[in-house]
Write a protein that holds these residues in place. Structure first.
Motif, PDB file in Angstrom:
ATOM      1  N   ASN A 234      -4.452  42.150  45.119  1.00  0.00           N
ATOM      2  CA  ASN A 234      -4.363  40.692  45.059  1.00  0.00           C
ATOM      3  C   ASN A 234      -3.076  40.157  44.447  1.00  0.00           C
ATOM      4  OD1 ASN A 234      -6.921  40.233  46.211  1.00  0.00           O
ATOM      5  ND2 ASN A 234      -7.928  40.687  44.234  1.00  0.00           N
ATOM      6  N   ASP A 235      -2.077  40.972  44.208  1.00  0.00           N
ATOM      7  CA  ASP A 235      -0.793  40.465  43.677  1.00  0.00           C
ATOM      8  C   ASP A 235      -0.236  39.410  44.652  1.00  0.00           C
ATOM      9  OD1 ASP A 235       1.507  41.018  41.642  1.00  0.00           O
ATOM     10  OD2 ASP A 235       2.478  40.926  43.622  1.00  0.00           O
ATOM     11  N   GLU A 236       0.194  38.241  44.096  1.00  0.00           N
ATOM     12  CA  GLU A 236       0.597  37.125  44.945  1.00  0.00           C
ATOM     13  C   GLU A 236       1.814  37.442  45.807  1.00  0.00           C
ATOM     14  OE1 GLU A 236       1.162  33.680  42.578  1.00  0.00           O
ATOM     15  OE2 GLU A 236      -0.958  33.496  42.036  1.00  0.00           O
ATOM     16  N   GLN A 237       2.725  38.250  45.292  1.00  0.00           N
ATOM     17  CA  GLN A 237       3.960  38.505  46.047  1.00  0.00           C
ATOM     18  C   GLN A 237       3.879  39.801  46.868  1.00  0.00           C
ATOM     19  OE1 GLN A 237       7.211  38.365  43.239  1.00  0.00           O
ATOM     20  NE2 GLN A 237       7.003  36.150  42.922  1.00  0.00           N
ATOM     21  N   ALA A 238       3.337  40.864  46.265  1.00  0.00           N
ATOM     22  CA  ALA A 238       3.359  42.151  46.990  1.00  0.00           C
ATOM     23  C   ALA A 238       1.981  42.772  47.105  1.00  0.00           C
ATOM     24  CB  ALA A 238       4.303  43.129  46.295  1.00  0.00           C
ATOM     25  N   GLY A 239       0.933  41.913  46.959  1.00  0.00           N
ATOM     26  CA  GLY A 239      -0.408  42.459  47.053  1.00  0.00           C
ATOM     27  C   GLY A 239      -0.790  42.839  48.477  1.00  0.00           C
ATOM     28  N   ILE A 240      -1.622  43.806  48.580  1.00  0.00           N
ATOM     29  CA  ILE A 240      -2.013  44.319  49.900  1.00  0.00           C
ATOM     30  C   ILE A 240      -2.721  43.237  50.703  1.00  0.00           C
ATOM     31  CG2 ILE A 240      -3.533  45.970  51.092  1.00  0.00           C
ATOM     32  CD1 ILE A 240      -2.999  47.913  48.810  1.00  0.00           C
ATOM     33  N   VAL A 241      -3.556  42.428  50.074  1.00  0.00           N
ATOM     34  CA  VAL A 241      -4.276  41.371  50.773  1.00  0.00           C
ATOM     35  C   VAL A 241      -3.298  40.332  51.336  1.00  0.00           C
ATOM     36  CG1 VAL A 241      -5.953  39.490  50.528  1.00  0.00           C
ATOM     37  CG2 VAL A 241      -6.374  41.691  49.420  1.00  0.00           C
ATOM     38  N   SER A 242      -2.286  39.986  50.505  1.00  0.00           N
ATOM     39  CA  SER A 242      -1.271  39.003  50.935  1.00  0.00           C
ATOM     40  C   SER A 242      -0.470  39.527  52.111  1.00  0.00           C
ATOM     41  CB  SER A 242      -0.353  38.666  49.757  1.00  0.00           C
ATOM     42  OG  SER A 242       0.669  37.778  50.158  1.00  0.00           O
ATOM     43  N   LEU A 243      -0.046  40.794  52.021  1.00  0.00           N
ATOM     44  CA  LEU A 243       0.744  41.392  53.100  1.00  0.00           C
ATOM     45  C   LEU A 243      -0.098  41.509  54.373  1.00  0.00           C
ATOM     46  CD1 LEU A 243       2.551  44.226  51.094  1.00  0.00           C
ATOM     47  CD2 LEU A 243       3.566  42.114  51.973  1.00  0.00           C
ATOM     48  N   LEU A 244      -1.407  41.883  54.226  1.00  0.00           N
ATOM     49  CA  LEU A 244      -2.257  41.988  55.398  1.00  0.00           C
ATOM     50  C   LEU A 244      -2.502  40.628  56.040  1.00  0.00           C
ATOM     51  CD1 LEU A 244      -4.993  44.633  54.467  1.00  0.00           C
ATOM     52  CD2 LEU A 244      -3.414  44.701  56.388  1.00  0.00           C
ATOM     53  N   SER A 245      -2.468  39.548  55.218  1.00  0.00           N
ATOM     54  CA  SER A 245      -2.628  38.194  55.763  1.00  0.00           C
ATOM     55  C   SER A 245      -1.480  37.876  56.712  1.00  0.00           C
ATOM     56  CB  SER A 245      -2.684  37.163  54.634  1.00  0.00           C
ATOM     57  OG  SER A 245      -3.841  37.327  53.869  1.00  0.00           O
ATOM     58  N   GLU A 246      -0.246  38.204  56.292  1.00  0.00           N
ATOM     59  CA  GLU A 246       0.921  37.970  57.141  1.00  0.00           C
ATOM     60  C   GLU A 246       0.824  38.825  58.404  1.00  0.00           C
ATOM     61  OE1 GLU A 246       4.626  38.394  55.130  1.00  0.00           O
ATOM     62  OE2 GLU A 246       3.990  37.218  53.402  1.00  0.00           O
ATOM     63  N   LEU A 247       0.387  40.122  58.237  1.00  0.00           N
ATOM     64  CA  LEU A 247       0.257  41.012  59.389  1.00  0.00           C
ATOM     65  C   LEU A 247      -0.802  40.478  60.353  1.00  0.00           C
ATOM     66  CD1 LEU A 247       0.968  43.653  60.803  1.00  0.00           C
ATOM     67  CD2 LEU A 247      -0.767  44.789  59.386  1.00  0.00           C
TER      68      LEU A 247
END
Length: 550
Positions: A234-247
């Motif tokens: 859940n890290d705002e900048q490099a969290g896996i959830v954030s990156l998967l959202s962009e993907l």
């Protein structure tokens, strides 16, 4: 009845074959001629133990064979119970080998010496000096009384009830002994059982507690790893959830350009949903977990109790402890119920004893009822045999014990002369008196029960000629209903025989042989004359012999 007897290679007998008829058979011969050898050979075929020294020729086996007509003996049950072929004409054979081994056969079927002895007792009753001593035995005396009282059926009923009574008594005795030992262990077993029951053990319980203990004991480490995992997701900048959202957004745009992109988008959407769920679960675990020293102490205590119980009972698992708990429960339950079971057995024993006592009392009453008749028959017979003053004092008293033939104590006392004190037969009766009493008893028994072949071995020893004449008459009377043999030195007895055999010795080639032959009418006259007057066969002796035969 004994119809044939064959003896080979026994003592002074090399080969002997004789046949007998029913009725009364007398056997005579000089002292030392071998009459005892004849009896010895017969005893072997009736089950007596063999002696290797009895072999005439040590290199050959001894064979003794007897043929019996047993149709009237009611022995079919005996043959069936011992898995033997029944024949109305039964052949019994005994072999003694040079090695010393002995073999026995009934109708060519190999049998044990015990079975042979059992059958022999039902085929021939050999009266000897030893058997005269039975007169003083209470069991023998009661057997005579029971014959007169026709107690066979009552005795069988008593015997059956005695077996039941003894069985119940033994069971009670064993249970009481078991109770003594069980009482010693009851308290300890109860303590062990209570300890296991309070542990409230269940299958799988130990594994669950060990897992719970591991978590409670490592709370800080678990929290640290959960936090790290949650941060990675859940890290705002490099969290896996954030990156998967962009993907996910990118793949969604691609999906409109072809089916292959649509499939790729679906896979990315699925991964995003799974990762997002994991992130939520990690957050949930973080919120739930906390240090709980009190619970850790409780779980540690439960585990320690299990370990202690396993060590105490030498068990490796909860399953084994539960099995031990079940066994202890049974032991404690049995001990707790012992008193009740003992009371039930005690009640049953009283009932069995009452029924047994009732049958024993019936036996006693029937016995007492025939005592006067027995005394009268004994005294009348002995009067005929030259003992006019002979009297008996026969009394039956109750016993506290249940014996094999009832619970009676028998007092069987005898007085041979007027004014003499009564005493036990073996103490107050002479040898000649005992022989006459035994003959009298056998003759009485013959009236009331079917006796086997009777062989009297010099039962007339020590009596006078006139008395022996009357003894011969009694044996002759007995022979009307059974086969009777008499080995005798007295011409008065020998003359009563329906047939007469002579046992004698011959010397052939420096070897002595015992022979036996049936005498013709003329030979009987000569034999009896010799018994009357010795070797001097006077006219008077011959005349006396003819008179005896007639």
């Amino acid at each position: 009845m004994l119809s044939k007897l064959s003896i080979k290679n026994y003592a002074l007998i090399d080969h002997l074959d004789v046949s007998f008829t029913n009725g009364f058979t007398s056997i005579t011969g000089e002292t030392g001629a071998g009459k005892s050898i004849l009896l010895g050979g017969l005893s072997l075929v009736l089950g007596k133990r063999a002696d290797l020294s009895a072999l005439r020729d040590k290199d050959l086996k001894c064979i003794i064979e007897a043929e019996f007509e047993i149709k009237k003996y009611k022995l079919k049950r005996f043959f069936k119970s011992n898995d033997l072929d029944y024949e109305d004409r039964t052949i019994v054979r005994r072999e003694i080998l040079p090695s010393g081994k002995s073999r026995a056969f009934i109708n060519d079927t190999p049998i044990t010496l015990d079975i042979l002895s059992q059958l022999g007792n039902q085929l021939i009753d050999v009266h000897s000096q030893h058997q005269t001593l039975q007169l003083a035995d209470n069991d023998f005396q009661l057997k005579v009384i029971d014959a007169l009282a026709d107690n066979k059926a009552v005795l069988e009923e008593y015997s059956d009830k005695l077996v039941v009574y003894k069985k119940t008594s033994n069971e009670l005795e064993q249970l009481i002994e078991f109770q003594k030992d069980a009482d010693k262990e009851y308290d300890y077993n109860s303590f062990l059982l209570k300890e296991l029951e309070e542990a409230n053990l269940k299958v799988g319980m130990q594994e669950e507690l060990e897992e719970q203990h591991e978590q409670l004991n490592n709370v800080e480490g678990i929290m640290e790893q959960l936090s790290k995992g949650e941060q990675l997701l859940n890290d705002e900048q490099a969290g896996i959830v954030s990156l998967l959202s962009e993907l996910k957004l990118t793949s969604s745009k691609l999906s409109g350009f072809g089916s292959q992109y649509t499939e790729l988008n679906e896979r990315i959407q699925s991964v995003f949903i799974e990762i997002d769920d994991i992130a939520n679960e990690l957050q949930f675990f973080q919120e739930q977990i906390e240090a709980n020293p009190q619970l850790l102490e409780v779980v540690s205590g439960k585990l320690q109790l299990i370990f202690d119980l396993q060590k105490k009972h030498q068990a490796l698992s909860i399953q084994e402890l539960l099995k031990i708990q079940e066994e202890l429960s049974e032991k404690v339950g049995v001990t707790a119920n012992l008193e009740s079971n003992i009371e039930k057995l005690q009640e049953k024993l009283l009932k069995d004893k009452s029924e047994l006592k009732e049958t024993a009392d019936t036996l006693s009453k029937r016995r007492v009822a025939v005592l006067a008749n027995l005394k009268q028959q004994l005294q009348d017979s002995l009067d005929r045999l030259g003992m006019p003053s002979a009297t008996f004092q026969i009394e039956i008293h109750p016993s506290s014990d249940f014996k094999s033939n009832g619970n009676d104590n028998l007092s069987f006392l005898f007085s041979a002369n007027k004014g003499s004190n009564y005493g036990e037969l073996k103490k107050v009766a002479s040898g000649g008196e005992l022989s006459r009493i035994m003959l009298t008893i056998k003759s009485i028994l013959a009236k009331y029960e079917h006796l086997p072949t009777m062989m009297f071995d010099e039962i007339d020893t020590g009596v006078s000629g006139e008395i022996s004449n009357k003894m011969g008459d009694i044996m002759l009377e007995m022979s009307k209903t059974m086969q009777v043999f008499s080995i005798t030195h007295l011409p008065q007895v020998a003359s009563k025989g329906d047939q007469q055999f002579k046992v004698y010795k011959t010397d052939e080639n420096d070897t002595t042989h015992t022979r036996m032959k049936e005498l013709t009418a003329d030979e009987r006259v000569v034999e009896l004359a010799g018994m009357l007057g010795g070797n001097d066969l006077s006219d008077s002796a011959m005349a006396h012999a003819r008179e005896l035969l007639n």
